[in-house]
Design a protein around this motif. Structure first.
Motif, PDB file in Angstrom:
ATOM      1  N   HIS A  55      -2.202   6.029  -1.327  1.00  0.00           N
ATOM      2  CA  HIS A  55      -2.467   5.091  -0.239  1.00  0.00           C
ATOM      3  C   HIS A  55      -2.436   3.701  -0.877  1.00  0.00           C
ATOM      4  O   HIS A  55      -3.430   3.247  -1.444  1.00  0.00           O
ATOM      5  N   ASP A  56      -1.293   3.031  -0.800  1.00  0.00           N
ATOM      6  CA  ASP A  56      -1.118   1.822  -1.605  1.00  0.00           C
ATOM      7  C   ASP A  56      -1.658   0.555  -0.947  1.00  0.00           C
ATOM      8  O   ASP A  56      -1.650  -0.519  -1.552  1.00  0.00           O
ATOM      9  N   ALA A  57      -2.122   0.645   0.302  1.00  0.00           N
ATOM     10  CA  ALA A  57      -2.666  -0.486   1.078  1.00  0.00           C
ATOM     11  C   ALA A  57      -1.582  -1.481   1.507  1.00  0.00           C
ATOM     12  O   ALA A  57      -1.907  -2.534   2.055  1.00  0.00           O
ATOM     13  N   ALA A  91       0.845   7.310   3.784  1.00  0.00           N
ATOM     14  CA  ALA A  91       0.628   7.749   2.409  1.00  0.00           C
ATOM     15  C   ALA A  91       1.834   8.558   1.927  1.00  0.00           C
ATOM     16  O   ALA A  91       2.602   9.097   2.735  1.00  0.00           O
ATOM     17  N   GLN A 113      -6.669  12.195  -3.070  1.00  0.00           N
ATOM     18  CA  GLN A 113      -6.216  10.942  -2.460  1.00  0.00           C
ATOM     19  C   GLN A 113      -6.382   9.805  -3.475  1.00  0.00           C
ATOM     20  O   GLN A 113      -7.420   9.718  -4.135  1.00  0.00           O
ATOM     21  N   TYR A 151      -6.255   5.664  -4.188  1.00  0.00           N
ATOM     22  CA  TYR A 151      -6.383   4.365  -3.530  1.00  0.00           C
ATOM     23  C   TYR A 151      -6.437   3.248  -4.563  1.00  0.00           C
ATOM     24  O   TYR A 151      -6.830   3.476  -5.717  1.00  0.00           O
ATOM     25  N   PHE A 167     -11.429  -0.752  -4.503  1.00  0.00           N
ATOM     26  CA  PHE A 167     -11.908  -1.495  -3.343  1.00  0.00           C
ATOM     27  C   PHE A 167     -12.393  -2.871  -3.774  1.00  0.00           C
ATOM     28  O   PHE A 167     -12.935  -3.048  -4.875  1.00  0.00           O
ATOM     29  N   LEU A 178      -8.570   0.075   5.890  1.00  0.00           N
ATOM     30  CA  LEU A 178      -8.286   0.184   4.456  1.00  0.00           C
ATOM     31  C   LEU A 178      -7.876  -1.172   3.891  1.00  0.00           C
ATOM     32  O   LEU A 178      -8.363  -1.598   2.836  1.00  0.00           O
ATOM     33  N   THR A 222      -9.333  -3.822   0.699  1.00  0.00           N
ATOM     34  CA  THR A 222      -8.417  -3.790  -0.456  1.00  0.00           C
ATOM     35  C   THR A 222      -7.587  -5.076  -0.517  1.00  0.00           C
ATOM     36  O   THR A 222      -8.025  -6.067  -1.081  1.00  0.00           O
ATOM     37  N   SER A 279      -3.982  -3.647  -4.130  1.00  0.00           N
ATOM     38  CA  SER A 279      -2.968  -2.672  -3.728  1.00  0.00           C
ATOM     39  C   SER A 279      -2.447  -1.958  -4.959  1.00  0.00           C
ATOM     40  O   SER A 279      -2.622  -2.422  -6.091  1.00  0.00           O
ATOM     41  N   CYS A 338     -11.050  11.112   2.667  1.00  0.00           N
ATOM     42  CA  CYS A 338     -11.034   9.723   3.109  1.00  0.00           C
ATOM     43  C   CYS A 338     -12.308   9.028   2.639  1.00  0.00           C
ATOM     44  O   CYS A 338     -13.415   9.526   2.878  1.00  0.00           O
TER      45      CYS A 338
END
Length: 386
Positions: A10-12, A17, A51, A53, A56, A328, A332, A347, A362
């Motif tokens: 999940h690259d933002a 995804a 997952q 990410y 944050f 998200l 991010t 990201s 999640c």
């Protein structure tokens, strides 16, 4: 060298995804793609079924400036003796060994924008730091990223018996020092190399020169609609960059804020209405603003909400109707943009810092477990060292 293998990325940046590997070297992401070759000697993390990410990011908080579990001795987020203190620098108050940092890092909050609180009309500059390290100088992503100013109840309450008893006074004090700083800057520039013509050094006015030059924004604390508009009015008068912080009544003026096209940091919402200007607090605010095209970050204002609950706040916004991908981005890439550090964090992209969070679900859900956190490509340990 770090190799995250076969995780759901999940690259933002992209809403969908995708399954891929991540190669990181010397603290940076080198490649993201399917079936990447595993270099010799790489630390391999099998992310199959997990997952992945970006770390944050908090756009507005005070972690490390407000000591965890102590009182006045740890309160280093406001200069309480001077309503105008732009010369204060958040970096000088951060306590890297504070117990709040390992909690934040373990929850996947890898980068924070921290600085002075909101007692003063001008409070000083914010800095952006990673949440792992023992020396703040080594944790810095970028220092002096914004100048804190405050509107509304806080300056009135703190200085009611001294210098500020109305919203008009707050605005007038800010205008006055901005006028003085502009005059000071112009005199310095006109003097050139002639030392005899330079104005006497003034540390407060010096601190405001980057604001006047639009090198950094005013970071404007404002909850109520009228205070948001006053902040925008003053920014226009002096041709300044500005970000709006808290934006509690933003859902009441969505169309107006969408026209302004300035970054918005919304929160803290996971609290009671502890003062009058919070009476319209709503979890719908970030979603409504994002849907209108605003750049929205969700914030904890830590320690108002403990820093580790940043993903939970995004989840509560989703529960109230916010698009999950927008939520998200709100923890991010948007806060990274808000703080002017999107070239480094926010990201999962080649060339950015290898701040990576791996979960079994999640991150918005309380049942999800954070399995791995990497800051600058290094796994964090329980004491938040790397």
């Amino acid at each position: 060298m770090l190799f995250v293998k076969n995780g759901m990325i999940h690259d933002a940046i992209h809403p969908e995804a995708f399954l891929a590997d991540i190669l990181a070297e010397n603290g940076k992401i080198r490649a993201i793609g399917e079936n990447l070759a595993v270099p010799d000697g790489a630390e391999i993390v099998n992310a199959e079924g997990l997952q992945v990410y970006p770390g944050f990011v908090e756009a507005h908080g005070h972690i490390g400036l407000d000591g965890y579990g102590i009182g006045y001795e740890g309160m280093d987020y406001n200069e309480m003796n001077d309503i105008l203190s732009p010369q204060m620098r958040g970096i000088d108050g951060v306590k890297p060994l504070d117990a709040a940092f390992p909690k934040a890092a373990a929850a996947g909050v890898t980068c924070v924008c921290v600085g002075p609180g909101s007692a003063n009309v001008l409070g000083g500059t914010f800095t952006t730091i990673k949440t792992a390290g023992k020396r703040v100088d080594d944790m810095v992503v970028r220092d002096n990223v914004a100048m804190k100013c405050a509107f509304g109840e806080n300056p009135k309450r703190v200085y009611r018996d001294k210098k500020d008893s109305s919203r008009m006074t707050t605005a007038a004090l800010l205008r006055e020092i901005l006028f003085k700083a502009r005059e000071y800057m112009e005199k310095k520039e006109n003097a050139g190399d002639d030392i005899s013509k330079r104005p006497a050094f003034d540390i407060k006015l010096e601190a405001l020169i980057p604001v006047l030059k639009k090198e950094i924004p005013l970071k404007a604390h404002a909850h109520a609609a009228e205070d948001l508009f006053t902040a925008l009015r003053i920014a226009r008068e002096f041709d300044l960059k500005i970000t709006l912080e808290h934006v509690t009544e933003g859902h009441l003026i969505v169309e107006e804020l969408a026209k302004e096209n300035v970054p918005l940091a919304v929160g803290p919402t996971l609290t009671s209405a502890s003062k009058y200007e919070l009476r319209n607090k709503s979890w719908t605010t970030p979603g409504l603003l994002a849907a209108a095209g605003c750049q929205v970050s969700i914030i904890t204002d830590s320690p108002v909400i403990p820093q580790e609950y940043l993903p939970l706040c995004a989840g509560l916004a989703v529960q109230a109707g916010m698009d999950p991908f927008a939520a998200l981005q709100a923890i991010t890439i948007n806060p990274a943009r808000h703080a002017g550090i999107a070239d480094r964090v926010g990201s999962l992209e080649a060339g950015k810092d290898a701040d990576i969070v791996i979960t079994d679900g999640c991150p918005f859900q309380v049942s999800t477990t954070v399995k791995h956190v990497f800051i600058n490509g290094k796994a964090i340990s329980p004491d938040c060292s790397v």
